[in-house]
Design an enzyme around this catalytic site. Structure first.
Site, PDB file in Angstrom:
ATOM      1  N   GLU A 269       0.841  -1.198   0.000  1.00  0.00           N
ATOM      2  CA  GLU A 269       0.000   0.000   0.000  1.00  0.00           C
ATOM      3  C   GLU A 269       0.878   1.249   0.000  1.00  0.00           C
ATOM      4  O   GLU A 269       1.891   1.296   0.692  1.00  0.00           O
ATOM      5  CB  GLU A 269      -0.906  -0.001   1.240  1.00  0.00           C
ATOM      6  CG  GLU A 269      -1.712  -1.286   1.373  1.00  0.00           C
ATOM      7  CD  GLU A 269      -2.407  -1.425   2.721  1.00  0.00           C
ATOM      8  OE1 GLU A 269      -2.531  -0.401   3.430  1.00  0.00           O
ATOM      9  OE2 GLU A 269      -2.817  -2.547   3.059  1.00  0.00           O
ATOM     10  N   GLU A 373      -9.868   5.525   2.796  1.00  0.00           N
ATOM     11  CA  GLU A 373     -10.245   4.725   3.962  1.00  0.00           C
ATOM     12  C   GLU A 373     -10.262   5.626   5.185  1.00  0.00           C
ATOM     13  O   GLU A 373      -9.382   6.483   5.344  1.00  0.00           O
ATOM     14  CB  GLU A 373      -9.256   3.575   4.172  1.00  0.00           C
ATOM     15  CG  GLU A 373      -9.549   2.737   5.406  1.00  0.00           C
ATOM     16  CD  GLU A 373      -8.533   1.615   5.607  1.00  0.00           C
ATOM     17  OE1 GLU A 373      -8.540   0.999   6.691  1.00  0.00           O
ATOM     18  OE2 GLU A 373      -7.718   1.367   4.688  1.00  0.00           O
TER      19      GLU A 373
END
Length: 458
Positions: A269, A373
């Site tokens: 990520e 997120e």
């Protein structure tokens, strides 16, 4: 905001929406300050020594550049406890023991510096010899040196802004010498803010499911699946969203994923993160159960660049109905050695994740995700007011809503191709939503985000 890597492009709202002026850069600050060894002790516990600049304004929530690596496994201490509760549960012996453990941990992760630079936001940036970086604490990397740059994916033009740096610490005018890398120094406060010394810097353990937010993690993402992927690229709009609680964060990033969403997931990520600290780079190899960690806080990611400090603040950020700023990130698998490389901007190689860190990603990815997120720390109560992206819904469009643009993936031929078949998903569309599209300039893109708590998201 923290920066993981990217291409910076400013947009003037009075011009057409697809025009980007690479020559503009806001918040220039010419004041410089290097730090002596004697000065660093006081600076770690106070930001009052930070140099000021009349033309430079630091947001209280600063986006930082981050990455995450996980073999079932960004850094903001989202598992930390609010400092306001500490006095109510103060236990002198436990606090003293935790402080001793924190200092011992700091002695391990803060490597000897050739030079130290004081950032305008109060961070200390240590220039550490490349062969002494945390990656080489890993048993399989000991006594090794960073690898030479690999072949870039076909269809990728790395020319352009490779000499630019959009991190706050670089505005000091100081730089790290050759054969060193810049590392944001971890302070006692950073470690003590975590729920435990052992958990500091680790990816939050949670049963990761992209179709569920029962654990308080809420997403608005675009994704592709059903094929073999060897990397991904996107330009990510950078903002400084409001974070409502010390236990929460808001991030925007790419996920390169392989394995199952149970207990055998590998992810890489990279993106930016806003919290009450700073940004994100990460990995996991076990579905976030034990092995995931952020930035350079555990051995694994090998940094090769002396200009980018993982976890340091990004400047400037976008403004509502104002200038727009984005960063370009590219993650791809080196066909020759199998390592996963990270590029920021137009040709700035940051470093690589060695292939032996992974099980499934040792071969290829089976899914790529792009998006936002947010952690809602009290999912059973009123919804958090932590913002995603710009804090505005996707329908407001350019200059108001945050975006991802020019979404691409790397295929088995090591070629960058459009992310065809992109699907979008929002866990709670009344709180944070997403809208996708395609055009000739931005190719595959989407707007996403939201304010969190509102009339339709109580």
């Amino acid at each position: 905001m923290e920066l993981v890597g990217g291409e910076v492009e400013w947009t003037k709202t009075q011009n057409s929406w697809c025009y980007f002026d690479h020559r503009r850069r806001q918040h220039q600050c010419t004041k410089t300050q290097a730090v002596t060894e004697e000065e660093t002790k006081d600076t770690e516990n106070s930001t009052s020594m930070a140099p000021s600049c009349d033309y430079f304004k630091i947001s209280p929530i600063i986006p930082i550049f981050v990455f995450f690596l996980s073999v079932s496994s960004s850094i903001c201490p989202v598992s930390s406890s609010a400092s306001g509760n500490r006095s109510q549960n103060f236990r002198p012996r436990e606090e003293t023991q935790k402080l001793k453990m924190a200092r011992a941990h700091l002695n391990k992760i803060n490597k000897p510096a050739v030079k130290t630079i004081l950032s305008p936001d109060g961070d200390l940036i240590d220039c550490v010899a490349a062969h002494q970086q945390p990656a080489f604490d890993h048993p399989k990397l000991q006594r090794q040196k960073p690898l030479d740059p690999p072949e870039r994916p076909k269809g990728h033009d790395p020319s352009g802004l490779d000499g630019e740096n959009y991190q706050l610490w670089s505005l000091s005018g100081e730089s790290c010498p050759e054969e060193t890398i810049p590392i944001r120094r971890t302070s006692e406060k950073d470690v003590l803010r975590a729920s435990s010394v052992q958990s500091f810097g680790k990816k939050i353990q949670r049963p990761l499911r992209r179709d569920s937010s029962s654990d308080g993690h809420e997403h608005a993402v675009g994704y592709v699946s059903g094929d073999q992927y060897y990397g991904a690229k996107a330009s990510i709009n950078v903002w400084a969203p409001r974070v409502a609680s010390p236990n929460e964060f808001s991030l925007s990033q790419m996920w390169v994923i392989s394995g199952s969403f149970g207990d055998d997931l590998n992810t890489i990520e990279a993106g930016w993160q806003a919290c009450l600290i700073k940004v994100l780079l990460g990995k996991t190899s076990d579905a976030y159960q034990a092995t995931g960690c952020y930035n350079l806080l555990c051995s694994g990611f090998v940094q090769t660049n002396n200009q980018i400090a993982i976890g340091a603040a990004i400047s400037p950020t976008s403004s509502y109905v104002g200038g727009q700023f984005d960063i370009s990130l590219l993650i791809w698998k080196d066909p020759k050695h199998g390592n996963w490389w990270l590029e920021f901007g137009s040709g700035v190689l940051v470093g690589y994740w060695p292939s032996f860190l992974f099980t499934h990603l040792a071969n290829q990815a089976t899914m790529v995700q792009f998006g936002g997120e947010v952690v809602n720390s009290n999912p059973s109560g009123p919804h958090t007011a932590t913002q995603m992206g710009s804090g505005h819904f996707a329908g407001e469009g350019f200059g108001k809503a945050s975006y991802f643009r020019n979404l691409q993936v790397v295929d088995s031929d090591n070629s960058l191709v459009p992310s065809s078949g992109l699907r979008v998903l929002a866990d709670h569309p009344n709180c944070y939503n997403i809208q996708g599209g395609i055009n000739s300039v931005w190719e595959n893109y989407f707007y996403y985000g939201g304010p969190g708590q509102n009339d339709k998201c109580p």
